[in-house]
Write a protein that holds these residues in place. Structure first.
Motif, PDB file in Angstrom:
ATOM      1  N   ILE A  69     -44.731  31.031 -90.512  1.00  0.00           N
ATOM      2  CA  ILE A  69     -44.679  29.570 -90.856  1.00  0.00           C
ATOM      3  C   ILE A  69     -45.784  28.802 -90.008  1.00  0.00           C
ATOM      4  N   LEU A  70     -47.179  28.197 -90.275  1.00  0.00           N
ATOM      5  CA  LEU A  70     -47.906  27.607 -89.239  1.00  0.00           C
ATOM      6  C   LEU A  70     -47.156  26.243 -88.758  1.00  0.00           C
ATOM      7  N   SER A  71     -46.326  26.135 -87.654  1.00  0.00           N
ATOM      8  CA  SER A  71     -45.433  25.065 -87.507  1.00  0.00           C
ATOM      9  C   SER A  71     -46.223  23.903 -86.950  1.00  0.00           C
ATOM     10  N   ASP A  72     -47.474  24.357 -86.116  1.00  0.00           N
ATOM     11  CA  ASP A  72     -48.101  23.209 -85.075  1.00  0.00           C
ATOM     12  C   ASP A  72     -49.587  23.400 -84.963  1.00  0.00           C
ATOM     13  N   VAL A  73     -50.304  22.586 -84.961  1.00  0.00           N
ATOM     14  CA  VAL A  73     -51.675  22.849 -84.632  1.00  0.00           C
ATOM     15  C   VAL A  73     -51.964  21.880 -83.479  1.00  0.00           C
ATOM     16  N   ILE A  74     -52.174  22.479 -82.101  1.00  0.00           N
ATOM     17  CA  ILE A  74     -52.240  21.636 -80.806  1.00  0.00           C
ATOM     18  C   ILE A  74     -53.578  21.604 -80.507  1.00  0.00           C
ATOM     19  N   GLU A  75     -54.115  20.411 -80.498  1.00  0.00           N
ATOM     20  CA  GLU A  75     -55.454  20.016 -79.965  1.00  0.00           C
ATOM     21  C   GLU A  75     -55.514  20.293 -78.291  1.00  0.00           C
ATOM     22  N   SER A  76     -56.450  20.772 -77.792  1.00  0.00           N
ATOM     23  CA  SER A  76     -56.572  20.945 -76.492  1.00  0.00           C
ATOM     24  C   SER A  76     -56.989  19.314 -75.758  1.00  0.00           C
ATOM     25  N   ALA A  77     -56.890  19.238 -74.677  1.00  0.00           N
ATOM     26  CA  ALA A  77     -57.355  17.946 -74.000  1.00  0.00           C
ATOM     27  C   ALA A  77     -58.862  17.879 -73.969  1.00  0.00           C
ATOM     28  N   HIS A  78     -59.444  19.098 -74.326  1.00  0.00           N
ATOM     29  CA  HIS A  78     -61.017  19.078 -74.270  1.00  0.00           C
ATOM     30  C   HIS A  78     -61.263  19.716 -75.521  1.00  0.00           C
ATOM     31  N   ALA A  79     -60.863  19.159 -76.693  1.00  0.00           N
ATOM     32  CA  ALA A  79     -60.947  19.852 -77.854  1.00  0.00           C
ATOM     33  C   ALA A  79     -62.434  19.796 -78.629  1.00  0.00           C
ATOM     34  N   VAL A  80     -63.146  18.653 -78.318  1.00  0.00           N
ATOM     35  CA  VAL A  80     -64.681  18.614 -78.668  1.00  0.00           C
ATOM     36  C   VAL A  80     -65.335  18.222 -77.527  1.00  0.00           C
TER      37      VAL A  80
END
Length: 138
Positions: A69-80
Motif C-alpha cells: 500500500i502506498l502509504s505516503d509520498v514525501i516531498e524532499s526539501a529540494h523537491a523542485v
C-alpha cells in the motif's frame, strides 16, 4: 556444414531471434512514464500523491504475490529546485509475513501499469515499511 543443414538447424534460431525482436519493438520505450494519461503539466510527485492509499501488486524473489500500500509520498526539501530536479520518496507498507529484500521490483496497478521501483526496507512494526527514492529531471 552445407547450406541446407545451416537452414534446417540454424533457421529456428534466426526465426526466434526475429520474433523476439518484434516483441521487443512492440513494447513501449523504456523511458516511457507509467502515467501516460496524466497531464504533461502535472509533476511526478503530484501523480504519485494521487495514488496515495492505493494497493499495488508485487512479487517476492521467490514469485509469491505481495500487496503493498502506498502509504505516503514525501516531498524532499529540494523537491523542485532551480536545477530542474524533482526529489521525493514513496513509502509503502507490506505484510510482515512476506518480507521483501532491498532490490528492484515491478509494481502493478491498473492506473499505472507495470512500474519498476527500487524498494528498500526501512522500518518494521505492524507492517514492514519500504522506501523508494526518486530524483527526476523536470
Amino acid at each position: 556444414m552445407n547450406k541446407r543443414d545451416f537452414l534446417v538447424h540454424g533457421g529456428g534460431v534466426l526465426l526466434s531471434g526475429a520474433t523476439m525482436g518484434a516483441a521487443w519493438a512492440a513494447r513501449p520505450p523504456a523511458n516511457a512514464t507509467p502515467f501516460e494519461g496524466a497531464t504533461p503539466a502535472a509533476s511526478h510527485l503530484a501523480r504519485w500523491q494521487a495514488l496515495q492509499g492505493l494497493r499495488f501488486g508485487c512479487h517476492t524473489t521467490l514469485g509469491r504475490p505481495v500487496a503493498l500500500i502506498l502509504s505516503d509520498v514525501i516531498e524532499s526539501a529540494h523537491a523542485v529546485s532551480h536545477t530542474g530536479v524533482e526529489q521525493f520518496t514513496l513509502s509503502f507498507e507490506g505484510p510482515r509475513a512476506l518480507p521483501l529484500r532491498a532490490g528492484l521490483y515491478t509494481l502493478q496497478h491498473a492506473q499505472t501499469g507495470d512500474v519498476a521501483v527500487y524498494l528498500e526496507p526501512v522500518g518494521q512494526g505492524e507492517h514492514i515499511t519500504y522506501a523508494a527514492h526518486f530524483s527526476l529531471l523536470t
